[in-house]
Design a protein around this motif. Structure first.
Motif, mmCIF file in Angstrom:
data_model
loop_
_atom_site.group_PDB
_atom_site.id
_atom_site.type_symbol
_atom_site.label_atom_id
_atom_site.label_comp_id
_atom_site.label_asym_id
_atom_site.label_seq_id
_atom_site.Cartn_x
_atom_site.Cartn_y
_atom_site.Cartn_z
ATOM 1 N N ASP A 198 49.528 -18.771 23.749
ATOM 2 C CA ASP A 198 50.596 -18.763 24.744
ATOM 3 C C ASP A 198 51.712 -19.739 24.368
ATOM 4 O O ASP A 198 52.904 -19.424 24.518
ATOM 5 C CB ASP A 198 50.039 -19.127 26.126
ATOM 6 C CG ASP A 198 49.218 -18.001 26.743
ATOM 7 O OD1 ASP A 198 49.393 -16.844 26.292
ATOM 8 O OD2 ASP A 198 48.413 -18.275 27.643
ATOM 9 N N GLU A 199 51.335 -20.913 23.872
ATOM 10 C CA GLU A 199 52.353 -21.884 23.469
ATOM 11 C C GLU A 199 53.083 -21.413 22.209
ATOM 12 O O GLU A 199 54.292 -21.635 22.070
ATOM 13 C CB GLU A 199 51.722 -23.255 23.237
ATOM 14 C CG GLU A 199 51.327 -23.957 24.523
ATOM 15 C CD GLU A 199 51.174 -25.455 24.339
ATOM 16 O OE1 GLU A 199 51.365 -25.944 23.203
ATOM 17 O OE2 GLU A 199 50.857 -26.135 25.338
ATOM 18 N N TYR A 202 55.596 -19.025 23.365
ATOM 19 C CA TYR A 202 56.692 -19.733 24.040
ATOM 20 C C TYR A 202 57.700 -20.273 23.018
ATOM 21 O O TYR A 202 58.920 -20.060 23.156
ATOM 22 C CB TYR A 202 56.134 -20.873 24.878
ATOM 23 C CG TYR A 202 57.201 -21.780 25.441
ATOM 24 C CD1 TYR A 202 57.937 -21.426 26.566
ATOM 25 C CD2 TYR A 202 57.479 -23.010 24.820
ATOM 26 C CE1 TYR A 202 58.930 -22.255 27.068
ATOM 27 C CE2 TYR A 202 58.472 -23.842 25.317
ATOM 28 C CZ TYR A 202 59.191 -23.460 26.433
ATOM 29 O OH TYR A 202 60.185 -24.275 26.918
ATOM 30 N N ARG A 205 59.641 -17.579 21.148
ATOM 31 C CA ARG A 205 60.746 -17.054 21.964
ATOM 32 C C ARG A 205 61.957 -17.997 21.904
ATOM 33 O O ARG A 205 63.105 -17.541 21.965
ATOM 34 C CB ARG A 205 60.292 -16.869 23.408
ATOM 35 C CG ARG A 205 59.351 -15.685 23.635
ATOM 36 C CD ARG A 205 59.275 -15.348 25.117
ATOM 37 N NE ARG A 205 58.275 -14.353 25.405
ATOM 38 C CZ ARG A 205 58.455 -13.032 25.256
ATOM 39 N NH1 ARG A 205 59.616 -12.583 24.775
ATOM 40 N NH2 ARG A 205 57.500 -12.181 25.569
#
Length: 301
Positions: A198-199, A202, A205
């Motif tokens: 997930d990081e 992040y 992105r």
């Protein structure tokens, strides 16, 4: 047409020694020579997948002659610039209980030589693919990636950049078609250590918001994640196998991604083929062969 740029190609002299002892005479049990350089690796794997390309860059001396001959034998075109002073590198890679490397410096590349490269790049057309990968020789300004992309900006050329930290961050305003940091490099760019996928997504992105069209993050044994231009996220695991060689695995992933995208424009397919190519090279002594790539492609999910 696909073009790859290797600023400092090399002959990689890979030797295996049983129980290497420092300060003593050691004898090899295996020797291999590979035509090294990240762009050359990309061109070689593209050829394996049935895609032609032209390798660009700088060569010099008798080692440069051998690199040109070797590339021809690998089956793809080259249009290298001959440099007058120095010689192309010989990189010695010693494999024993531990792996060690001694990398050469390479020839002296002048401003006039760089201008010759620019002249070749001016011939690229819309929808061509240009791969910029690897480090920059000491004799070339660190801003060479930016200068290339600035000159080609707005011409519809899809530029793929595989580089580290500042080299990568500095080209984002020119909207590279794809960048490929690994998870450690991604963390270094933001001064952190991503704890989980997930990081990683992040921070990937964040790179996309800064200008990258597609961001492909390789995570070694944890697979890879792609943030596609439409914002979609694709994850890919890794197939089972024994890692024999990490050299060229990232370049193979780049080649597979390009080939997969050019086949049908499907990003999931591009990621899957890129992952298969990277794993196939990692599981081989050299670069991936097509049979292994196709086998691993079917195993990946």
């Amino acid at each position: 047409m696909i073009y790859t740029v290797t600023f400092n190609p090399a002959l990689d002299y890979v030797v295996k020694v049983n129980h290497f002892t420092l300060g003593m005479v050691n004898r090899t049990v295996q020797e291999d020579i590979y035509y090294g350089g990240k762009g050359i690796n990309v061109s070689a794997v593209l050829k394996t997948l049935g895609f032609g390309s032209t390798a660009l860059g700088f060569v010099a001396g008798f080692t440069g002659d051998e690199i040109e001959r070797g590339v021809k034998n690998l089956g793809f075109q080259s249009d290298f610039i001959r440099v007058e002073n120095g010689m192309s590198r010989i990189n010695v890679k010693l494999r024993s209980e531990q792996e060690s490397e001694i990398n050469g410096t390479g020839p002296e590349i002048t401003g006039a030589d760089v201008e010759k490269l620019f002249e070749k790049l001016e011939k690229l057309e819309a929808d061509d693919v240009l791969v910029l990968s690897g480090s920059i020789p000491n004799s070339i300004d660190d801003g060479i990636y930016e200068r290339i992309m600035e000159r080609l900006d707005g011409r519809g050329i899809r530029i793929v950049v595989d580089a580290t930290k500042d080299l990568l961050m500095n080209v984002l305003p020119y909207h590279p078609f794809m960048i490929k940091p690994n998870n450690h490099e991604l963390g270094e760019m933001f001064g952190t250590v991503p704890k989980d996928e997930d990081e990683i997504i992040y921070y990937a992105r964040q790179l996309q918001e800064k200008g990258a069209v597609n961001v492909l993050v390789s995570m070694a044994g944890d697979g890879a994640v792609l943030i596609a231009e439409n914002g979609a996220v694709f994850s890919m695991g890794v197939p089972k196998g024994t890692v024999k060689n990490s050299v060229g695995a990232g370049d193979s992933m780049v080649a597979g991604f390009i080939a997969g995208y050019l086949e049908n424009g499907n990003y999931e397919h591009a990621l899957r083929l890129g992952s298969a190519c990277g794993s196939a090279s990692a599981f081989s002594e050299g670069l991936a062969c097509k049979e292994d790539i196709l086998k691993l492609y079917e195993e990946l999910r």
